[in-house]
Design a protein around this motif. Structure first.
Motif, PDB file in Angstrom:
ATOM      1  N   LEU B  47       4.796 -46.201  -8.150  1.00 37.20           N
ATOM      2  CA  LEU B  47       5.499 -46.976  -9.167  1.00 37.20           C
ATOM      3  C   LEU B  47       6.877 -47.427  -8.672  1.00 37.20           C
ATOM      4  CD1 LEU B  47       4.781 -44.715 -12.277  1.00 37.20           C
ATOM      5  CD2 LEU B  47       3.506 -46.737 -11.517  1.00 37.20           C
ATOM      6  N   PHE B  48       7.658 -46.481  -8.191  1.00 34.70           N
ATOM      7  CA  PHE B  48       9.021 -46.757  -7.736  1.00 34.70           C
ATOM      8  C   PHE B  48       9.339 -45.889  -6.518  1.00 34.70           C
ATOM      9  CE2 PHE B  48      10.327 -49.110 -11.454  1.00 34.70           C
ATOM     10  CZ  PHE B  48       9.597 -48.544 -12.496  1.00 34.70           C
ATOM     11  N   TYR B  49      10.261 -46.383  -5.710  1.00 40.54           N
ATOM     12  CA  TYR B  49      10.828 -45.538  -4.691  1.00 40.54           C
ATOM     13  C   TYR B  49      12.306 -45.845  -4.543  1.00 40.54           C
ATOM     14  CZ  TYR B  49      10.587 -49.289  -1.165  1.00 40.54           C
ATOM     15  OH  TYR B  49      10.738 -50.453  -0.458  1.00 40.54           O
ATOM     16  N   SER B  50      13.014 -44.854  -3.972  1.00 41.48           N
ATOM     17  CA  SER B  50      14.466 -44.977  -3.845  1.00 41.48           C
ATOM     18  C   SER B  50      14.902 -44.398  -2.500  1.00 41.48           C
ATOM     19  CB  SER B  50      15.161 -44.227  -4.983  1.00 41.48           C
ATOM     20  OG  SER B  50      16.554 -44.165  -4.758  1.00 41.48           O
ATOM     21  N   VAL B  51      15.705 -45.168  -1.775  1.00 44.94           N
ATOM     22  CA  VAL B  51      16.216 -44.692  -0.488  1.00 44.94           C
ATOM     23  C   VAL B  51      17.648 -44.197  -0.596  1.00 44.94           C
ATOM     24  CG1 VAL B  51      14.635 -46.160   0.799  1.00 44.94           C
ATOM     25  CG2 VAL B  51      16.932 -47.001   0.235  1.00 44.94           C
ATOM     26  N   GLY B  52      18.244 -44.285  -1.807  1.00 43.80           N
ATOM     27  CA  GLY B  52      19.599 -43.794  -1.978  1.00 43.80           C
ATOM     28  C   GLY B  52      20.059 -43.926  -3.413  1.00 43.80           C
ATOM     29  N   ILE B  53      21.220 -43.371  -3.701  1.00 45.46           N
ATOM     30  CA  ILE B  53      21.767 -43.412  -5.057  1.00 45.46           C
ATOM     31  C   ILE B  53      21.859 -44.857  -5.536  1.00 45.46           C
ATOM     32  CG2 ILE B  53      23.794 -42.918  -6.486  1.00 45.46           C
ATOM     33  CD1 ILE B  53      24.372 -40.567  -4.645  1.00 45.46           C
TER      34      ILE B  53
END
Lengths: 114, 113
Positions: B47-53
């Protein structure tokens, strides 16, 4: 681009007989390949992984898999099935250039008959 | 050692209600974080991914949103739930510059009625 195909949605074996779960992949770069197991209503647990070292990879609970580049396959095997092996199994491909994103197969349900 | 937590473990919500699922990772820093959904009898959908704040990438159009307010915290939200949002939600992390092995949380079972 990367993709993975698990060739069997369901596999049924008798306890004590060999297990073979088939997985084919495609990838534009050298892939990392993984097999995960999921028991009902649980998270995923890593069984084993291939990351460009030895092509025959041994994992937990007696499972192993062989990376065959010429066949683009990463089939999971176990010599003798145990009742506790009954679960859902996922083959996963990933490349380092893709923000760590992984592509999952649709899963294979393994049933073990007594 | 690293651990990943998700809560709640199970949730039953009416259609149209808001949603907030939380995922936290301990014992590592600067991980990549992921939200997956698993519908009944299906594989995992990213659904989502995040590589940082504050950095969120959405993989599929949907009724959900994600946020990363802190390095090791990843939140999945919705303003108004749909029946189709029911499923098993899994959070995962990857240590960057590693071999992309994903470490999964225990999951949240969401039922929308």
């Amino acid at each position: 681009a990367q993709s993975v195909t698990q060739l069997d949605s369901h596999v049924s074996v008798s306890e004590g007989t060999p297990v073979l779960l088939r997985c084919n992949y495609s990838s534009s770069y050298s892939p990392s390949l993984f097999w995960y197991v999921q028991h009902p209503n649980k998270g995923l647990q890593l069984l084993l992984k291939y990351t460009s070292a030895a092509t025959l990879v041994k994992g937990i609970n007696g499972f192993e898999a062989e990376f065959k580049k010429s066949e683009t396959s990463f089939h999971l095997t176990k010599p003798s099935a145990h009742m506790s092996d009954a679960a859902e199994y996922f083959c996963v491909v990933s490349v380092k250039t893709n923000a760590g994103k992984s592509t999952f197969g649709d899963g294979t349900t393994l049933t073990v008959k007594p | 050692s690293q651990t990943i937590h998700q809560w709640p473990a199970t949730l039953v919500q009416p259609v149209g209600s808001p949603l907030s699922l939380e995922c936290t990772v301990e014992g590592t820093s600067n991980p990549n974080l992921y939200w997956y959904r698993q519908a009944a009898g299906r594989g995992l959908q990213l659904l989502f991914y995040s590589v940082g704040i504050g950095q969120i990438s959405s993989e599929v159009p949907q009724n959900l949103s994600a946020s990363r307010p802190q390095d090791r915290q990843f939140i999945l939200s919705s303003k108004k739930l749909l029946l189709s949002d029911s499923g098993f939600y899994l959070c995962a992390w990857v240590q960057r510059l590693d071999d992309n092995e994903q470490f999964f949380g225990p999951g949240t079972r969401l039922t929308v009625l």
